[in-house]
Design a protein around this motif. Structure first.
Motif, PDB file in Angstrom:
ATOM      1  N   GLN A  19      35.281  29.198  47.631  1.00 13.07           N
ATOM      2  CA  GLN A  19      33.939  29.090  46.580  1.00 13.07           C
ATOM      3  C   GLN A  19      32.550  30.092  46.467  1.00 13.07           C
ATOM      4  O   GLN A  19      32.271  31.217  47.459  1.00 13.07           O
ATOM      5  CB  GLN A  19      32.680  27.831  46.936  1.00 13.07           C
ATOM      6  N   ARG A  20      31.669  30.164  44.912  1.00 11.77           N
ATOM      7  CA  ARG A  20      30.722  30.859  45.382  1.00 11.77           C
ATOM      8  C   ARG A  20      31.431  32.458  45.201  1.00 11.77           C
ATOM      9  O   ARG A  20      31.181  33.728  45.557  1.00 11.77           O
ATOM     10  CB  ARG A  20      29.687  30.790  46.301  1.00 11.77           C
ATOM     11  N   CYS A  21      32.514  33.129  44.761  1.00  7.70           N
ATOM     12  CA  CYS A  21      33.342  34.174  44.691  1.00  7.70           C
ATOM     13  C   CYS A  21      32.697  34.747  43.406  1.00  7.70           C
ATOM     14  O   CYS A  21      32.771  34.418  42.476  1.00  7.70           O
ATOM     15  CB  CYS A  21      34.315  33.665  44.925  1.00  7.70           C
ATOM     16  N   ASP A  22      32.877  36.126  43.535  1.00  5.97           N
ATOM     17  CA  ASP A  22      32.299  36.931  41.788  1.00  5.97           C
ATOM     18  C   ASP A  22      33.751  37.282  41.920  1.00  5.97           C
ATOM     19  O   ASP A  22      34.085  38.151  42.385  1.00  5.97           O
ATOM     20  CB  ASP A  22      31.462  37.881  42.982  1.00  5.97           C
ATOM     21  N   PHE A  23      34.017  36.915  40.457  1.00  8.06           N
ATOM     22  CA  PHE A  23      35.412  37.255  39.601  1.00  8.06           C
ATOM     23  C   PHE A  23      35.198  37.971  38.462  1.00  8.06           C
ATOM     24  O   PHE A  23      35.437  38.256  37.551  1.00  8.06           O
ATOM     25  CB  PHE A  23      36.098  35.955  39.487  1.00  8.06           C
ATOM     26  N   ALA A  24      34.146  38.653  38.379  1.00  6.52           N
ATOM     27  CA  ALA A  24      33.364  39.716  37.409  1.00  6.52           C
ATOM     28  C   ALA A  24      34.141  40.927  37.594  1.00  6.52           C
ATOM     29  O   ALA A  24      34.986  41.829  37.432  1.00  6.52           O
ATOM     30  CB  ALA A  24      31.722  40.476  37.573  1.00  6.52           C
ATOM     31  N   SER A  25      35.157  40.572  36.012  1.00  2.31           N
ATOM     32  CA  SER A  25      35.987  41.699  35.313  1.00  2.31           C
ATOM     33  C   SER A  25      37.123  41.558  36.394  1.00  2.31           C
ATOM     34  O   SER A  25      38.121  42.366  36.311  1.00  2.31           O
ATOM     35  CB  SER A  25      35.173  43.370  34.909  1.00  2.31           C
ATOM     36  N   ALA A  26      37.485  40.617  37.491  1.00  3.05           N
ATOM     37  CA  ALA A  26      38.848  40.593  37.758  1.00  3.05           C
ATOM     38  C   ALA A  26      39.643  40.686  36.900  1.00  3.05           C
ATOM     39  O   ALA A  26      39.872  39.736  35.973  1.00  3.05           O
ATOM     40  CB  ALA A  26      38.858  39.208  39.053  1.00  3.05           C
ATOM     41  N   VAL A  50      31.644  37.059  48.519  1.00  3.36           N
ATOM     42  CA  VAL A  50      33.249  37.515  48.401  1.00  3.36           C
ATOM     43  C   VAL A  50      33.412  38.410  47.158  1.00  3.36           C
ATOM     44  O   VAL A  50      33.399  36.661  46.160  1.00  3.36           O
ATOM     45  CB  VAL A  50      33.725  36.537  48.876  1.00  3.36           C
ATOM     46  N   SER A  51      33.975  39.103  46.888  1.00  2.00           N
ATOM     47  CA  SER A  51      33.794  39.852  45.126  1.00  2.00           C
ATOM     48  C   SER A  51      35.055  40.869  45.267  1.00  2.00           C
ATOM     49  O   SER A  51      35.265  41.143  46.584  1.00  2.00           O
ATOM     50  CB  SER A  51      32.201  40.120  45.246  1.00  2.00           C
ATOM     51  N   GLY A  52      35.396  40.987  44.189  1.00  3.13           N
ATOM     52  CA  GLY A  52      36.251  42.275  43.900  1.00  3.13           C
ATOM     53  C   GLY A  52      37.475  41.839  44.177  1.00  3.13           C
ATOM     54  O   GLY A  52      37.707  40.413  44.243  1.00  3.13           O
ATOM     55  N   ASP A  53      38.799  42.675  44.984  1.00  2.00           N
ATOM     56  CA  ASP A  53      39.621  42.691  45.704  1.00  2.00           C
ATOM     57  C   ASP A  53      39.613  41.754  46.751  1.00  2.00           C
ATOM     58  O   ASP A  53      41.044  41.245  46.781  1.00  2.00           O
ATOM     59  CB  ASP A  53      40.560  43.380  46.115  1.00  2.00           C
ATOM     60  N   ALA A  54      38.915  41.525  47.444  1.00  2.00           N
ATOM     61  CA  ALA A  54      39.028  41.008  48.287  1.00  2.00           C
ATOM     62  C   ALA A  54      39.072  38.887  47.996  1.00  2.00           C
ATOM     63  O   ALA A  54      39.397  38.105  48.391  1.00  2.00           O
ATOM     64  CB  ALA A  54      37.246  40.608  49.258  1.00  2.00           C
ATOM     65  N   ALA A  55      37.993  38.770  46.722  1.00  2.00           N
ATOM     66  CA  ALA A  55      38.242  37.495  46.112  1.00  2.00           C
ATOM     67  C   ALA A  55      39.010  37.385  45.808  1.00  2.00           C
ATOM     68  O   ALA A  55      40.011  35.591  46.257  1.00  2.00           O
ATOM     69  CB  ALA A  55      36.654  37.724  45.163  1.00  2.00           C
ATOM     70  N   ILE A  56      39.811  38.255  45.082  1.00  2.00           N
ATOM     71  CA  ILE A  56      41.242  37.548  44.749  1.00  2.00           C
ATOM     72  C   ILE A  56      41.998  37.241  45.710  1.00  2.00           C
ATOM     73  O   ILE A  56      42.780  36.564  45.797  1.00  2.00           O
ATOM     74  CB  ILE A  56      41.377  38.765  43.743  1.00  2.00           C
ATOM     75  N   GLU A  57      42.297  37.492  46.722  1.00  2.00           N
ATOM     76  CA  GLU A  57      42.812  37.842  47.893  1.00  2.00           C
ATOM     77  C   GLU A  57      42.816  36.447  48.527  1.00  2.00           C
ATOM     78  O   GLU A  57      43.611  35.963  48.632  1.00  2.00           O
ATOM     79  CB  GLU A  57      42.770  39.024  48.832  1.00  2.00           C
ATOM     80  N   GLN A  58      41.441  36.326  48.604  1.00  2.00           N
ATOM     81  CA  GLN A  58      40.962  35.245  49.128  1.00  2.00           C
ATOM     82  C   GLN A  58      41.597  33.908  48.693  1.00  2.00           C
ATOM     83  O   GLN A  58      42.115  32.827  49.003  1.00  2.00           O
ATOM     84  CB  GLN A  58      39.936  35.089  49.532  1.00  2.00           C
TER      85      GLN A  58
END
Length: 333
Positions: A95-102, A79-87
């Protein structure tokens, strides 16, 4: 994140170069570490060869050994980007989420489980995956300025070029983290858990590679004299005690806090240190044949390796440098 199913084969030392050569480290820690960090960038380990040879154990005499290789495949379940932030905000589990440049500034992520996640920059992630040159100057990664991460689980996260200015990390689990070029000005780290944690200055802190006994420590009680052979000293807080020249052969010290304890020239043969905290302990000259150091923490312990040339059981043992772990033989879960 770039997703797909393309396999990439590359030298493990190239992984080390891309992840570590631009950090003030003398060498890449281990190939397994490189594989772990590649996984956090969206790759899974497909195959691994320590000696690069065939299954029979390596190259024949006179035949050049193949180079170590690691085959990785891009993950498609991250899960990455806005979806990772919302989750992360709504479920406190990513876990194992992509918060690159978030942009995570000011978010309440207290108690969240963000273990094994990626907090660097998109540019660095893309460069790694496409095997292109690293971006310079290094772009800013995830921004957690003022975020509330109290009690959060950040264990084994990959944090590079991130911003934690003024962040609240009180009681956070920082096990296995490497804070690379990370700005932590004004961050609150009270009661944070350090275990194989590389701080922004490159220092390793493993003070907390130890789990306190459930229900707390037993009342401190020890019989008189230096002969404590066979004694049950488990789950006690014995930190700072002086047991130099004691006979502790066959003693049960499992689960005890032995940080800073003096055990110089002690007889520790057949002693059980399972899960014990020996951080900063003085073990110089100690006699330790058949001692059990399963899950023990030896960070900054003083050891006389000449006296440790006996069979000692290591299993997930945090070693003196606070970073490496050692196991010998079969290691029970």
């Amino acid at each position: 994140m770039i997703m797909g199913g393309n396999e990439m084969n590359f030298r493990t030392d190239l992984v080390c170069t891309m992840l570590f050569s631009f950090v003030a480290l003398s060498a890449c820690a281990t190939s397994n570490l490189a594989a772990q960090e590649a996984d956090q960038l969206g790759m899974t380990e497909e195959s691994w060869s320590e000696d690069g040879g065939a299954e029979d154990g390596g190259a024949e005499d006179g035949e050049a050994e193949a180079e170590d290789t690691l085959t990785l495949t891009i993950r498609t379940d991250i899960v990455s980007g806005d979806a990772a932030i919302e989750q992360a905000k709504t479920t406190k589990l990513c876990q194992r989420c992509d918060f690159a440049s978030a942009d995570l500034r000011g978010l309440d992520l207290s108690g969240a489980d963000l273990s094994n996640s990626f907090f660097s920059s998109k540019e660095l992630a893309d460069a790694f995956k496409t095997m292109s040159n690293l971006p310079k100057p290094f772009p800013v990664g995830a921004d957690l300025t003022g975020a509330n991460l109290s009690g959060a689980n950040l264990s084994d996260a990959l944090i590079m070029d991130a911003v934690f200015v003024g962040a609240n990390l009180t009681g956070a689990d920082l096990t296995g983290i490497r804070f690379v070029r990370t700005n932590m000005t004004g961050a609150t780290l009270t009661d944070a858990k350090y275990c194989r944690t590389m701080l922004p200055g490159g220092e390793i802190n493993s003070a907390d590679c130890y789990t306190k006994p459930e229900g707390g420590y037993k009342q401190y009680a020890i019989k008189d004299g230096t002969d404590q052979s066979g004694s049950d000293l488990s789950n006690m807080d014995l930190s700072g005690k002086d047991f130099s020249n004691f006979n502790l052969s066959g003693a049960n010290l499992s689960g005890s806090n032995l940080s800073g304890v003096k055990l110089a020239d002690a007889d520790l043969s057949n002693a059980d240190f399972t899960g014990a905290n020996l951080a900063g302990a003085d073990l110089s000259g100690a006699n330790m044949p058949n001692a059990n150091l399963t899950d023990a923490n030896l960070w900054k312990a003083k050891l006389d390796f000449d006296s440790m040339n006996y069979f000692i059981q290591y299993c997930r043992t945090t070693m003196v440098d606070g970073e490496s772990m050692q196991s010998t033989g079969e290691c029970a879960l």
